[in-house]
Design a protein around this motif. Sequence first.
Motif, short mmCIF file in Angstrom:
data_model
loop_
_atom_site.label_atom_id
_atom_site.label_comp_id
_atom_site.label_asym_id
_atom_site.label_seq_id
_atom_site.Cartn_x
_atom_site.Cartn_y
_atom_site.Cartn_z
N LEU A 98 0.77 -1.21 -0.19
CA LEU A 98 -0.03 -0.04 -0.11
C LEU A 98 0.77 1.15 -0.09
O LEU A 98 2.03 1.40 0.66
CB LEU A 98 -0.85 -0.05 1.17
N ARG A 99 0.76 2.31 -0.86
CA ARG A 99 1.24 3.41 -0.98
C ARG A 99 0.11 4.43 -1.10
O ARG A 99 -0.91 4.40 -1.85
CB ARG A 99 2.16 3.49 -2.25
N VAL A 100 0.39 5.50 -0.17
CA VAL A 100 -0.74 6.47 0.24
C VAL A 100 -0.37 7.79 -0.36
O VAL A 100 0.89 8.27 -0.37
CB VAL A 100 -1.15 6.54 1.43
N PHE A 101 -1.10 8.55 -1.50
CA PHE A 101 -0.69 9.76 -1.95
C PHE A 101 -1.84 10.88 -1.36
O PHE A 101 -2.90 10.32 -1.42
CB PHE A 101 -0.84 9.91 -3.29
N THR A 102 -1.52 11.79 -1.02
CA THR A 102 -2.41 13.01 -0.49
C THR A 102 -3.24 13.71 -1.62
O THR A 102 -4.00 14.53 -1.70
CB THR A 102 -1.99 13.69 0.63
N SER A 103 -2.42 13.51 -2.77
CA SER A 103 -3.10 14.55 -4.08
C SER A 103 -2.85 13.79 -5.27
O SER A 103 -1.86 12.76 -5.42
CB SER A 103 -2.37 15.82 -4.03
N VAL A 104 -3.51 14.30 -6.40
CA VAL A 104 -3.48 13.43 -7.43
C VAL A 104 -2.18 13.74 -8.20
O VAL A 104 -1.48 12.72 -8.86
CB VAL A 104 -4.63 14.03 -8.46
N HIS A 130 -11.44 13.16 -11.47
CA HIS A 130 -10.91 11.75 -10.99
C HIS A 130 -10.79 11.01 -12.32
O HIS A 130 -9.76 10.45 -12.48
CB HIS A 130 -11.66 11.29 -9.92
N PHE A 131 -11.82 11.16 -12.97
CA PHE A 131 -11.92 10.11 -14.30
C PHE A 131 -10.91 10.71 -15.27
O PHE A 131 -10.05 9.82 -15.87
CB PHE A 131 -13.07 10.08 -15.05
N ARG A 132 -10.74 11.85 -15.53
CA ARG A 132 -9.56 12.17 -16.44
C ARG A 132 -8.05 11.91 -16.02
O ARG A 132 -7.45 11.48 -17.12
CB ARG A 132 -9.60 13.93 -16.62
N HIS A 133 -7.82 12.10 -14.76
CA HIS A 133 -6.70 11.70 -14.07
C HIS A 133 -6.31 10.11 -14.38
O HIS A 133 -5.31 9.58 -14.86
CB HIS A 133 -6.35 11.91 -12.69
N ALA A 134 -7.37 9.29 -14.01
CA ALA A 134 -7.60 8.05 -13.95
C ALA A 134 -7.13 7.59 -15.60
O ALA A 134 -6.47 6.44 -15.91
CB ALA A 134 -8.65 7.28 -13.67
N ALA A 135 -8.02 8.03 -16.28
CA ALA A 135 -7.89 7.77 -17.66
C ALA A 135 -6.36 7.76 -18.46
O ALA A 135 -6.05 7.01 -19.33
CB ALA A 135 -8.73 8.37 -18.94
N GLN A 136 -5.88 9.05 -18.13
CA GLN A 136 -4.51 9.23 -18.55
C GLN A 136 -3.44 8.05 -17.79
O GLN A 136 -2.24 7.71 -18.44
CB GLN A 136 -3.90 10.38 -18.06
N ARG A 137 -3.65 7.54 -16.77
CA ARG A 137 -2.75 6.83 -15.82
C ARG A 137 -2.82 5.26 -16.39
O ARG A 137 -2.14 4.32 -16.18
CB ARG A 137 -3.04 6.78 -14.63
N LEU A 138 -4.11 5.01 -16.86
CA LEU A 138 -4.46 3.59 -17.16
C LEU A 138 -3.90 3.00 -18.29
O LEU A 138 -3.81 3.93 -19.47
CB LEU A 138 -6.01 3.42 -17.12
N LYS A 139 -3.59 1.68 -18.59
CA LYS A 139 -2.73 1.42 -19.55
C LYS A 139 -3.80 0.89 -20.56
O LYS A 139 -4.96 0.54 -20.16
CB LYS A 139 -2.06 -0.12 -19.25
N THR A 140 -3.69 0.82 -21.86
CA THR A 140 -4.74 0.29 -22.82
C THR A 140 -4.79 -1.19 -22.42
O THR A 140 -4.03 -1.90 -22.12
CB THR A 140 -4.14 0.61 -24.11
N GLY A 141 -6.14 -1.57 -22.42
CA GLY A 141 -6.53 -2.84 -22.01
C GLY A 141 -6.69 -2.98 -20.46
O GLY A 141 -7.30 -4.10 -19.90
N GLY A 142 -6.43 -1.87 -19.80
CA GLY A 142 -6.69 -1.97 -18.28
C GLY A 142 -8.14 -1.98 -17.81
O GLY A 142 -8.91 -1.56 -18.72
N LEU A 143 -8.27 -2.09 -16.68
CA LEU A 143 -9.80 -2.19 -16.05
C LEU A 143 -9.96 -0.71 -15.38
O LEU A 143 -9.25 -0.23 -14.42
CB LEU A 143 -10.05 -3.19 -15.21
N LEU A 144 -11.16 -0.09 -15.54
CA LEU A 144 -11.76 1.07 -14.67
C LEU A 144 -12.98 0.64 -14.17
O LEU A 144 -13.89 0.38 -14.49
CB LEU A 144 -12.14 2.19 -15.58
N LEU A 145 -12.76 0.43 -12.88
CA LEU A 145 -13.87 -0.03 -11.90
C LEU A 145 -14.67 1.65 -11.42
O LEU A 145 -14.01 2.29 -10.60
CB LEU A 145 -13.58 -0.71 -10.63
#
Length: 189
Positions: A98-104, A130-145
């Motif tokens: 587990l690694r915790v970040f306090t900001s995006v 949150h979605f915009r940040h997540a979409a940039q970080r997610l690999k192609t083929g990855g899952l978004l829950l």
Amino acid sequence: MAVLDAFHTPSLFDRLTAPLKRFQRNVRRRHGPLDAALADFLGDAVRPGDKVLQIGANDRAALTFLDRGVFHFLIAQAANAEAVESLCQAEGISADRLRVFTSVAASESAGKVDAVYLAPTPGFAALAAHFRHAAQRLKTGGLLLLDGADTVEGGKLYDALHADLGWRLDELISGKVAVFRKTAALAAA
């Protein structure tokens, strides 16, 4: 003639009933309790060593990911991180990954991830950010829950992703968590 190894070859009955068994498992996931259904889904979807980014607080989801042996990056307040660690200790699950970040912005050091879990967020503007940040970080083929797909804010994002050709709806867990697969890389902004 080739000799088939009967020990490793599924029987005709197994091959015929496999789609039915998959369907029954998916029905249990769609209508069962959320925690159990999410744990069941993650058992098939993530592998030990995968990198998962969670944006927002959901202690049980974080515990479930850590139980699967993934590297879990949590963007939440320090109090939420302490709650996850104490829950892990109570359940006998290691919180070493587990690694915790306090900001995006601070979480970008983790790099690309295999899955993203978006916890329910009040307000569509915050969820969209949150979605915009997540979409940039997610690999192609990855899952978004997307947790909270049954809420007004989550429903808007669910509809937008469902209509977007770069995302494919894989499953809906207990009517609350929509699982999308990223099928195409994002266009450069």
